[in-house]
Design a protein around this motif. Structure first.
Motif, mmCIF file in Angstrom:
data_model
loop_
_atom_site.group_PDB
_atom_site.id
_atom_site.type_symbol
_atom_site.label_atom_id
_atom_site.label_comp_id
_atom_site.label_asym_id
_atom_site.label_seq_id
_atom_site.Cartn_x
_atom_site.Cartn_y
_atom_site.Cartn_z
ATOM 1 N N GLY A 77 -28.079 0.943 2.887
ATOM 2 C CA GLY A 77 -27.712 1.276 4.264
ATOM 3 C C GLY A 77 -26.923 2.562 4.347
ATOM 4 N N LEU A 78 -26.034 2.783 3.384
ATOM 5 C CA LEU A 78 -25.254 4.024 3.374
ATOM 6 C C LEU A 78 -26.162 5.233 3.166
ATOM 7 N N LEU A 79 -27.154 5.113 2.284
ATOM 8 C CA LEU A 79 -28.093 6.218 2.087
ATOM 9 C C LEU A 79 -28.924 6.459 3.341
ATOM 10 N N ALA A 80 -29.268 5.370 4.057
ATOM 11 C CA ALA A 80 -30.019 5.540 5.313
ATOM 12 C C ALA A 80 -29.177 6.278 6.346
ATOM 13 N N ILE A 81 -27.886 5.966 6.409
ATOM 14 C CA ILE A 81 -27.004 6.668 7.358
ATOM 15 C C ILE A 81 -26.883 8.148 6.994
ATOM 16 N N LEU A 82 -26.740 8.435 5.691
ATOM 17 C CA LEU A 82 -26.684 9.829 5.263
ATOM 18 C C LEU A 82 -27.986 10.555 5.583
ATOM 19 N N GLN A 83 -29.103 9.849 5.445
ATOM 20 C CA GLN A 83 -30.396 10.465 5.737
ATOM 21 C C GLN A 83 -30.503 10.808 7.217
ATOM 22 N N VAL A 84 -29.973 9.926 8.089
ATOM 23 C CA VAL A 84 -30.033 10.193 9.533
ATOM 24 C C VAL A 84 -29.100 11.340 9.899
ATOM 25 N N THR A 85 -27.887 11.310 9.369
ATOM 26 C CA THR A 85 -26.918 12.347 9.737
ATOM 27 C C THR A 85 -27.278 13.712 9.156
ATOM 28 N N ALA A 86 -27.906 13.745 7.961
ATOM 29 C CA ALA A 86 -28.258 15.012 7.328
ATOM 30 C C ALA A 86 -29.641 15.498 7.730
ATOM 31 N N THR A 88 -32.542 14.634 6.751
ATOM 32 C CA THR A 88 -33.368 14.885 5.578
ATOM 33 C C THR A 88 -34.325 13.722 5.365
ATOM 34 N N GLN A 89 -35.319 13.928 4.572
ATOM 35 C CA GLN A 89 -36.314 12.890 4.300
ATOM 36 C C GLN A 89 -36.239 12.483 2.832
ATOM 37 N N ASP A 90 -36.685 11.264 2.573
ATOM 38 C CA ASP A 90 -36.838 10.780 1.202
ATOM 39 C C ASP A 90 -35.531 10.873 0.443
ATOM 40 N N LEU A 91 -34.469 10.302 1.009
ATOM 41 C CA LEU A 91 -33.170 10.296 0.358
ATOM 42 C C LEU A 91 -33.007 8.958 -0.369
ATOM 43 N N GLY A 92 -33.167 8.976 -1.678
ATOM 44 C CA GLY A 92 -33.060 7.736 -2.442
ATOM 45 C C GLY A 92 -34.065 7.712 -3.571
ATOM 46 N N LEU A 93 -33.730 6.959 -4.607
ATOM 47 C CA LEU A 93 -34.610 6.817 -5.756
ATOM 48 C C LEU A 93 -35.475 5.566 -5.590
ATOM 49 N N TYR A 94 -36.646 5.630 -6.210
ATOM 50 C CA TYR A 94 -37.508 4.443 -6.184
ATOM 51 C C TYR A 94 -36.882 3.268 -6.942
ATOM 52 N N ALA A 95 -35.953 3.565 -7.824
ATOM 53 C CA ALA A 95 -35.254 2.506 -8.547
ATOM 54 C C ALA A 95 -34.433 1.623 -7.613
ATOM 55 N N MET A 96 -34.199 2.112 -6.381
ATOM 56 C CA MET A 96 -33.481 1.291 -5.400
ATOM 57 C C MET A 96 -34.286 0.059 -4.994
ATOM 58 N N SER A 97 -35.555 0.020 -5.411
ATOM 59 C CA SER A 97 -36.352 -1.182 -5.126
ATOM 60 C C SER A 97 -35.771 -2.421 -5.785
ATOM 61 N N ALA A 98 -34.808 -2.250 -6.688
ATOM 62 C CA ALA A 98 -34.139 -3.397 -7.306
ATOM 63 C C ALA A 98 -33.413 -4.253 -6.286
ATOM 64 N N ASP A 99 -33.210 -3.707 -5.075
ATOM 65 C CA ASP A 99 -32.609 -4.506 -4.004
ATOM 66 C C ASP A 99 -33.454 -5.735 -3.686
ATOM 67 N N LEU A 100 -34.753 -5.658 -3.930
ATOM 68 C CA LEU A 100 -35.612 -6.816 -3.682
ATOM 69 C C LEU A 100 -35.238 -7.988 -4.597
ATOM 70 N N ILE A 101 -34.788 -7.676 -5.816
ATOM 71 C CA ILE A 101 -34.326 -8.728 -6.723
ATOM 72 C C ILE A 101 -33.081 -9.401 -6.157
ATOM 73 N N TYR A 131 -35.934 3.336 10.617
ATOM 74 C CA TYR A 131 -35.648 4.339 11.657
ATOM 75 C C TYR A 131 -35.356 5.702 11.020
ATOM 76 N N ALA A 132 -34.604 5.689 9.894
ATOM 77 C CA ALA A 132 -34.245 6.955 9.246
ATOM 78 C C ALA A 132 -35.472 7.658 8.686
ATOM 79 N N SER A 133 -36.446 6.898 8.202
ATOM 80 C CA SER A 133 -37.639 7.504 7.614
ATOM 81 C C SER A 133 -38.777 7.660 8.608
ATOM 82 N N ALA A 134 -38.505 7.302 9.875
ATOM 83 C CA ALA A 134 -39.525 7.408 10.926
ATOM 84 C C ALA A 134 -40.820 6.722 10.501
ATOM 85 N N ALA A 135 -40.681 5.504 10.037
ATOM 86 C CA ALA A 135 -41.837 4.769 9.535
ATOM 87 C C ALA A 135 -42.773 4.387 10.678
#
Length: 375
Positions: A77-86, A88-101, A131-135
């Motif tokens: 969520g913090l990275l999503a907020i930074l992405q909205v405020t900055a 920018t697009q694609d802010l984050g690593l794919y390794a963040m998918s570990a959140d699903l675990i 919303y941040a990634s305009a999906a």
């Protein structure tokens, strides 16, 4: 049948093991490799540190699933907020998918309140990230299905664990009932014999001291056997002690119940064709005869003889225990725990048991075990 959702405690969750450390190590390696392979990633050092911050959450996901979800998805969520405020697009690593675990661990190990709070938090973070990634609608649908898949998978494994826990509890209850039945049958029989011997000893103590001495020796022997069998059953309940288990008595041991030197006299009659019986049937016939004899000794009024007869009738085995005591007038008394336990023992083998006044007086107990229970 109503299914009760188990509320796990911290003690129910397994401790941190090698698999947890392996998952954490894979996440750390993936985050470092991806960070090196993506030099154009905005705020790459900060994003890498945030991703590595998921390692404690992964290690603690079973003991504190809600805290792990709040930490892991809070980083997302913090990275999503930074992405909205900055902007920018694609802010984050794919390794963040570990959140699903972590989401899986929440549903698998969390309590009901933790699941409500955690899933609400995850929903907000996912909505903010989309919303941040305009999906588009396709991305929203795919992401939602993926999250629900992990939730469903965790729910299935949780249900299976609860089912296994209930089955294990039922097995333990059946074992306790079986031990209670065995304890009742064994102790009641021996104690009844001790009581009868004590009554006889009191009668002859004044006129035949040597006979009283023999009766006291019999009482001592009976009490010793009772204590031995009770201690054996108690040791079975202790997992930290090795027990030398003896085979259960069967039809071959029924002649040991016969006696001629006391009142009532016990006579045992066995059919020669009683061979190749299944072990449960063999043990049940002995216990039913033993309990019936105990009831006759304790409750039959003015009984002088008890007859135990076991014979094969076609494909069935019939046990008949009768005495010549005086039956009380009026309706038959309400069956006690002994008769109920005997009936349960016969029914477990697909048989039947009946007890009541005999046609020629006294009390008769009959048990029939069907041919399916035979070897």
């Amino acid at each position: 049948m109503v299914t009760v959702w188990h509320e796990p405690r911290a003690a129910d969750a397994p401790p941190i093991g090698r698999l947890d450390w392996l998952v954490a190590g894979v996440l750390a390696a993936a985050a470092v490799v991806e960070s090196v392979a993506r030099p154009d990633l905005p705020w790459r050092p900060l994003v890498t540190v945030f991703t590595l911050g998921l390692i404690p959450a992964l290690l603690w996901r079973r003991r504190g699933p809600l805290i792990a979800v709040l930490v892991g998805w809070g980083v997302a969520g913090l990275l999503a907020i930074l992405q909205v405020t900055a902007h920018t697009q694609d802010l984050g690593l794919y390794a963040m998918s570990a959140d699903l675990i972590l989401l899986y661990s929440l549903v698998r190990w969390g309590s009901g309140r933790e699941m409500v709070v955690g899933t609400a938090f995850v929903t907000v973070v996912v909505a903010l990230g989309m919303y941040a990634s305009a999906a588009g609608w396709a991305d929203v649908f795919g992401g939602t299905v993926l999250l629900l898949l992990f939730v469903a998978l965790a729910a299935v494994f949780r249900y299976r664990a609860d089912l296994w826990r209930r089955q294990r509890h039922e097995i333990r209850n059946h074992e306790r009932l079986a031990l209670a039945r065995e304890l009742h049958d064994t102790v009641a029989h021996h104690v009844s014999a001790i009581a009868v011997q004590a009554q006889a000893g009191r009668v002859v103590a004044g006129v035949q001291p040597e006979k009283a001495t023999e009766i006291l020796a019999a009482i001592e022997s009976e009490a010793s056997r009772t204590l031995t069998e009770m201690r054996t059953m108690v040791r079975v309940l202790r997992a930290d002690e090795a027990v030398a288990l003896a085979p259960q008595p069967g039809i071959a041991d029924l002649p040991g119940l016969a006696r001629t030197g006391a009142t009532p006299v016990v006579e045992v009659s066995l059919d020669d064709s009683l061979t190749r019986l299944a072990r449960p049937v063999d043990a049940a016939l002995y216990r039913l005869a033993q309990e019936s004899l105990t009831n006759a000794v304790r409750h039959a009024r003015s009984a002088t003889r008890v007859e135990i007869d076991v014979r094969r009738e076609g494909d069935a085995v019939r046990l008949r225990v009768s005495d010549d005591g005086q039956a009380d007038p009026g309706p038959a008394p309400k069956p006690g725990f002994g008769l109920l336990g005997m009936a349960e023992r016969a029914q477990l083998l697909g048989g039947s048991l009946s007890a009541g006044p005999g046609a020629e007086g006294g009390w008769v107990v009959e048990a029939v075990l069907p041919g399916e229970a035979l070897a």
